[in-house]
Design an enzyme around this catalytic site. Structure first.
Site, PDB file in Angstrom:
ATOM      1  CG  ASP A 162      -2.109   7.317   0.367  1.00 45.11           C
ATOM      2  OD1 ASP A 162      -1.259   8.192   0.134  1.00 45.11           O
ATOM      3  OD2 ASP A 162      -3.050   7.068  -0.403  1.00 45.11           O
TER       4      ASP A 162
ATOM      5  CE  LYS B 189      -5.093   6.302   9.064  1.00 40.72           C
ATOM      6  NZ  LYS B 189      -4.204   5.913  10.181  1.00 40.72           N
ATOM      7  N   GLY B 190      -7.621   3.638   3.250  1.00 45.02           N
ATOM      8  CA  GLY B 190      -7.651   2.586   2.237  1.00 45.02           C
ATOM      9  C   GLY B 190      -8.873   2.623   1.343  1.00 45.02           C
TER      10      GLY B 190
ATOM     11  CB  THR C 260       0.080  10.514   1.851  1.00 40.51           C
ATOM     12  OG1 THR C 260       0.365   9.134   1.700  1.00 40.51           O
ATOM     13  CG2 THR C 260       1.047  11.345   1.037  1.00 40.51           C
TER      14      THR C 260
ATOM     15  CB  SER D  64      -1.856   3.074  -3.863  1.00 39.47           C
ATOM     16  OG  SER D  64      -2.522   4.233  -3.394  1.00 39.47           O
ATOM     17  CB  ALA D  65      -7.383   2.881  -2.803  1.00 39.18           C
TER      18      ALA D  65
ATOM     19  CE  LYS E 153      -5.652  -1.092  -1.170  1.00 42.95           C
ATOM     20  NZ  LYS E 153      -4.538  -0.267  -0.701  1.00 42.95           N
TER      21      LYS E 153
ATOM     22  CG  ASP F 197      -1.689   1.188   1.474  1.00 42.60           C
ATOM     23  OD1 ASP F 197      -2.258   1.676   0.482  1.00 42.60           O
ATOM     24  OD2 ASP F 197      -1.771   1.668   2.627  1.00 42.60           O
TER      25      ASP F 197
ATOM     26  CD  GLU G  57      -3.492  -1.746   2.790  1.00 46.27           C
ATOM     27  OE1 GLU G  57      -3.598  -0.826   3.631  1.00 46.27           O
ATOM     28  OE2 GLU G  57      -3.855  -1.633   1.608  1.00 46.27           O
TER      29      GLU G  57
END
Ligand code: BG6
Ligand code: MG
Length: 220
Positions: free
Chosen positions: A10, A44-45, A16, A116-117, A147, A8, A171
């Protein structure tokens, strides 16, 4: 044996996560919606629109009366806040231990992927100068479900040409750990052990991430 590691971005490679929080906070304040660090954990995610929906769902009328256009404007506004906050991010913001880990992976011949999303991930990877460490960077717009669905991790594994059971995912978010587990991979969590309790192996901080420790704990 581990054959690939999928990261992941961020909150794992760079902090970030705090800029996403600030950018949402600015929007939530404008809309008079309560928003704090604890609520932010759930985001988050999670991709941009889904995050906005969660924030709006706090409103009495469930936010259902907003038009798609209005929601898109708010999502764009959050992203503009975010892009201003990350403008000056450079390699000094790579989290502790990450470069050592990347070097160890290179040395061990283990390929790395990015799952990453964030649609800002490629920009950040460039600003952080970590592009050379990734064999594969999945475009989040190319997968059907974000996710906690496994899609993005499965796509990364497919592009790397490695079966899920030989992959490790790293993650910092609960939704991310769920995605890794649903993909049938070994999940490494970075952060709070209670939040990330579904992970197979947890460290409190990125500085504690070591390829050799992960390999020792790996069950595939
Ligand atoms: C994830 C972050 O990596 O990306 C989320 O953890 C964020 O907080 C998501 O909402 C989408 O990011 P972006 O940059 O496309 O809005
Ligand atoms: Mg994250």
């Amino acid at each position: 044996e581990i054959q690939a590691i999928i990261f992941d971005l961020d909150g794992v490679i760079t902090d970030t996560a705090k800029y996403h929080y600030e950018a949402w906070k600015q929007l939530a304040d404008e809309l008079n919606i309560p928003f704090d660090w604890k609520f932010n954990e759930q985001l988050k995610g999670i991709d941009r629109m889904a995050s906005l929906e969660k924030i709006l769902s706090q409103l009495p009328d469930e936010g259902k009366s907003f038009t798609l256009e209005q929601k898109q404007d708010w999502a764009t506004s959050k992203n503009m806040n975010y892009q201003l906050l990350i403008e000056k991010v450079d390699e000094s913001e790579i989290l502790p231990g990450i470069l050592d880990l990347f070097h160890d992976l290179k040395q061990a011949g283990i390929p790395a992927g990015l799952a990453s999303a964030s649609r800002n991930a490629r920009t950040l990877v460039r600003q952080l100068k970590v592009e050379p460490f990734f064999d594969v960077i999945v475009d989040p717009t190319s997968v059907a479900q974000g996710k906690p669905a496994p899609d993005i991790f499965l796509k990364a594994a497919e592009e790397l040409g490695v079966a899920s059971r030989y992959c490790v995912g790293v993650e910092d978010a609960e939704a991310g750990i769920q995605a890794i587990k649903s993909a049938g991979m070994f999940a490494v969590g970075v952060g709070d052990a209670d939040t990330l309790s579904d992970a197979d192996y947890i460290v409190a901080e990125t500085s504690q991430l070591s390829f050799y420790d992960i390999r020792r704990h790996f069950v595939g």
